[in-house]
Scaffold this motif. Sequence first.
Motif, short mmCIF file in Angstrom:
data_model
loop_
_atom_site.label_atom_id
_atom_site.label_comp_id
_atom_site.label_asym_id
_atom_site.label_seq_id
_atom_site.Cartn_x
_atom_site.Cartn_y
_atom_site.Cartn_z
N CYS A 142 16.28 -38.43 45.45
CA CYS A 142 17.39 -39.33 45.17
C CYS A 142 17.40 -39.66 43.68
O CYS A 142 16.45 -39.38 42.95
CB CYS A 142 17.28 -40.59 46.02
SG CYS A 142 15.79 -41.57 45.71
N ILE A 143 18.47 -40.28 43.24
CA ILE A 143 18.62 -40.53 41.80
C ILE A 143 17.50 -41.43 41.29
O ILE A 143 16.94 -41.21 40.20
CB ILE A 143 20.01 -41.14 41.52
CG1 ILE A 143 21.10 -40.13 41.89
CG2 ILE A 143 20.13 -41.54 40.05
CD1 ILE A 143 22.50 -40.67 41.71
N GLY A 144 17.14 -42.46 42.07
CA GLY A 144 16.08 -43.36 41.63
C GLY A 144 14.75 -42.67 41.49
O GLY A 144 14.06 -42.83 40.47
N CYS A 145 14.36 -41.89 42.50
CA CYS A 145 13.07 -41.18 42.42
C CYS A 145 13.08 -40.12 41.33
O CYS A 145 12.08 -39.91 40.65
CB CYS A 145 12.76 -40.55 43.78
SG CYS A 145 12.34 -41.73 45.08
N ASN A 146 14.22 -39.46 41.16
CA ASN A 146 14.29 -38.42 40.15
C ASN A 146 14.13 -39.00 38.75
O ASN A 146 13.44 -38.42 37.89
CB ASN A 146 15.63 -37.70 40.27
CG ASN A 146 15.67 -36.42 39.48
OD1 ASN A 146 14.65 -35.80 39.23
ND2 ASN A 146 16.85 -36.02 39.04
N GLU A 147 14.73 -40.16 38.51
CA GLU A 147 14.61 -40.78 37.18
C GLU A 147 13.22 -41.37 36.97
O GLU A 147 12.67 -41.33 35.86
CB GLU A 147 15.68 -41.86 37.03
CG GLU A 147 17.10 -41.30 36.97
CD GLU A 147 18.13 -42.41 36.86
OE1 GLU A 147 17.74 -43.60 37.03
OE2 GLU A 147 19.32 -42.10 36.61
N THR A 148 12.63 -41.96 38.04
CA THR A 148 11.31 -42.57 37.90
C THR A 148 10.22 -41.52 37.72
O THR A 148 9.31 -41.68 36.90
CB THR A 148 11.01 -43.45 39.12
OG1 THR A 148 12.05 -44.41 39.30
CG2 THR A 148 9.68 -44.16 38.97
N LYS A 149 10.31 -40.45 38.50
CA LYS A 149 9.31 -39.39 38.40
C LYS A 149 9.39 -38.69 37.05
O LYS A 149 8.36 -38.41 36.42
CB LYS A 149 9.50 -38.38 39.52
CG LYS A 149 8.49 -37.23 39.52
CD LYS A 149 8.70 -36.33 40.71
CE LYS A 149 7.73 -35.16 40.70
NZ LYS A 149 7.96 -34.24 39.60
N ASN A 150 10.59 -38.40 36.60
CA ASN A 150 10.83 -37.76 35.31
C ASN A 150 9.96 -36.51 35.19
O ASN A 150 10.06 -35.60 36.00
CB ASN A 150 10.56 -38.76 34.19
CG ASN A 150 11.19 -38.34 32.87
OD1 ASN A 150 11.88 -37.33 32.80
ND2 ASN A 150 10.93 -39.10 31.83
N ASN A 151 9.08 -36.42 34.21
CA ASN A 151 8.22 -35.26 34.04
C ASN A 151 6.76 -35.55 34.40
O ASN A 151 5.85 -34.88 33.92
CB ASN A 151 8.29 -34.73 32.60
CG ASN A 151 7.82 -35.76 31.59
OD1 ASN A 151 7.68 -36.93 31.92
ND2 ASN A 151 7.56 -35.32 30.36
N HIS A 152 6.55 -36.58 35.24
CA HIS A 152 5.18 -36.89 35.67
C HIS A 152 4.76 -35.93 36.78
O HIS A 152 5.57 -35.52 37.60
CB HIS A 152 5.09 -38.33 36.18
CG HIS A 152 5.37 -39.35 35.12
ND1 HIS A 152 6.62 -39.82 34.85
CD2 HIS A 152 4.54 -40.01 34.27
CE1 HIS A 152 6.58 -40.73 33.88
NE2 HIS A 152 5.31 -40.85 33.50
N PRO A 153 3.50 -35.59 36.85
CA PRO A 153 3.01 -34.77 37.97
C PRO A 153 3.21 -35.50 39.29
O PRO A 153 3.16 -36.73 39.35
CB PRO A 153 1.52 -34.56 37.64
CG PRO A 153 1.42 -34.82 36.17
CD PRO A 153 2.45 -35.84 35.85
N VAL A 154 3.40 -34.74 40.35
CA VAL A 154 3.68 -35.35 41.64
C VAL A 154 2.48 -36.15 42.14
O VAL A 154 2.64 -37.17 42.81
CB VAL A 154 4.09 -34.27 42.66
CG1 VAL A 154 2.93 -33.31 42.93
CG2 VAL A 154 4.58 -34.89 43.95
N GLY A 155 1.25 -35.71 41.79
CA GLY A 155 0.07 -36.46 42.19
C GLY A 155 0.02 -37.83 41.55
O GLY A 155 -0.40 -38.82 42.18
N GLU A 156 0.45 -37.92 40.30
CA GLU A 156 0.48 -39.22 39.62
C GLU A 156 1.62 -40.09 40.14
O GLU A 156 1.46 -41.30 40.29
CB GLU A 156 0.64 -38.98 38.11
CG GLU A 156 0.71 -40.25 37.29
CD GLU A 156 0.93 -39.97 35.82
OE1 GLU A 156 1.37 -40.88 35.09
OE2 GLU A 156 0.67 -38.81 35.41
N PHE A 157 2.77 -39.46 40.45
CA PHE A 157 3.92 -40.23 40.92
C PHE A 157 3.67 -40.83 42.31
O PHE A 157 4.11 -41.95 42.60
CB PHE A 157 5.16 -39.33 40.95
CG PHE A 157 6.39 -40.00 41.47
CD1 PHE A 157 6.98 -41.06 40.80
CD2 PHE A 157 6.97 -39.56 42.65
CE1 PHE A 157 8.11 -41.68 41.29
CE2 PHE A 157 8.12 -40.16 43.15
CZ PHE A 157 8.69 -41.23 42.48
N LEU A 158 2.95 -40.11 43.16
CA LEU A 158 2.70 -40.58 44.52
C LEU A 158 1.24 -40.96 44.73
O LEU A 158 0.72 -40.84 45.84
CB LEU A 158 3.10 -39.49 45.53
CG LEU A 158 4.58 -39.10 45.58
CD1 LEU A 158 4.80 -37.95 46.54
CD2 LEU A 158 5.44 -40.31 45.98
#
Length: 400
Positions: free
Chosen positions: A196-212
């Motif tokens: 979604c737009i919110g997750c896409n903007e928050t995650k940006n270029n962070h690794p998925v392990g760091e984002f979750l």
Amino acid sequence: MIRLKDRTRKKSEVAGVEVGIDPGSQHTGLAVFTHQGGQRRGRFSVQLTHRGGQIRKRMGQRATYRRGRRSRDLRYRAPRFNNRTRTPGWLPPSLYHRVVTTTSWVDRLARWSPVRAIHLERVAFDVHALTAGRPLEGVEYQHGTLHGYEVREYLLAKWNHACAYRGATNTALNIDHIHPRSAGGSNRVSNLALACIGCNETKNNHPVGEFLKNKPARLKTVLAQAKAPLRDAAAAQSTRWALWRELDQRFPVHVASGGRTKYNRTRNHLAKSHTVDALAVGKLDTITQTVSTVLTAGCTGRGSHARTRADRHGFPRLRLPRTKQVHGFHTGDLVRAVVPTGKKNGTYTGRVAVRTTGSFNITTAEGPVQGINHRYVRLLQRSDGYAYTTRKEDGVSFPA
């Protein structure tokens, strides 16, 4: 009889029609149309409602009964496993049913009008373009009209039209790289997810392990689902290929993917339905006309070969009559009953279930009516394994 004397054999040839097929797991759409100069005009549409789920349920019940009888101390043959060979191209009955019903309806349409070509959606996605060694950099996909359609359709089906990171539905979804491009992530479809737009903007270029990192269960699910293929489409894909092999022996068949079908439907501003997708299958320029009414044919079957009814343990509890015809009627016939007097006086139209007593049950649009004497019943249509209704087409109809 009228004889036309000014016609020759070459001038009397009919141009013929073409048939588009949109196979599905529960419904299959068929569209009869004329195709000239890249323009299609819809003439007739049929939506088949399959009963593969019912067949699968009945096969499972039969297997359960057999396993139960073998596990008890009964006089029953021991299980044998050396006689279960399958021919090449074998399909389970629930899947083969979809192939048989679709081909039989195509043959029926060919008897009504000369069919010169079949347009079949053989694959829901161009899997070769998605998973093969070459990336999606071809002219048709990167710079052509189909750019992005195959990938988006695959991801929507794989992630169930929901955000991969928080499960949000009914919202705008973007394509996100699970492992960021800046960290060496690839453009392969196994590295793509919906966000979604919110997750896409928050995650940006962070690794998925760091984002979750605070959601280990969600992280495990995302990584597992990203690697797994689209398993839900495996059965449908097998049916599509088997259907193509059957039809290719009868007619000239042109195949296309679901991404191209969606592209054709979207640029012609048509609503989604199985029959509209059937009209939009393959290569075309414009769709100038759709039908307004669709014939819906639901597969009901032709009865059962069983001579008994089983109880919950799998043992026979009653015997069925060998003769299926009672007073000239079969179960499944479309009938009309006019009862002049009594508690059930009125007119009833629907499918009949015959009884040897001569007291029939009729399933109408309002519900079942029981205990109608055969003297008041009149036949409208013999049962042919289908239940017919009509509905309005969801697509946009163009003027003729």
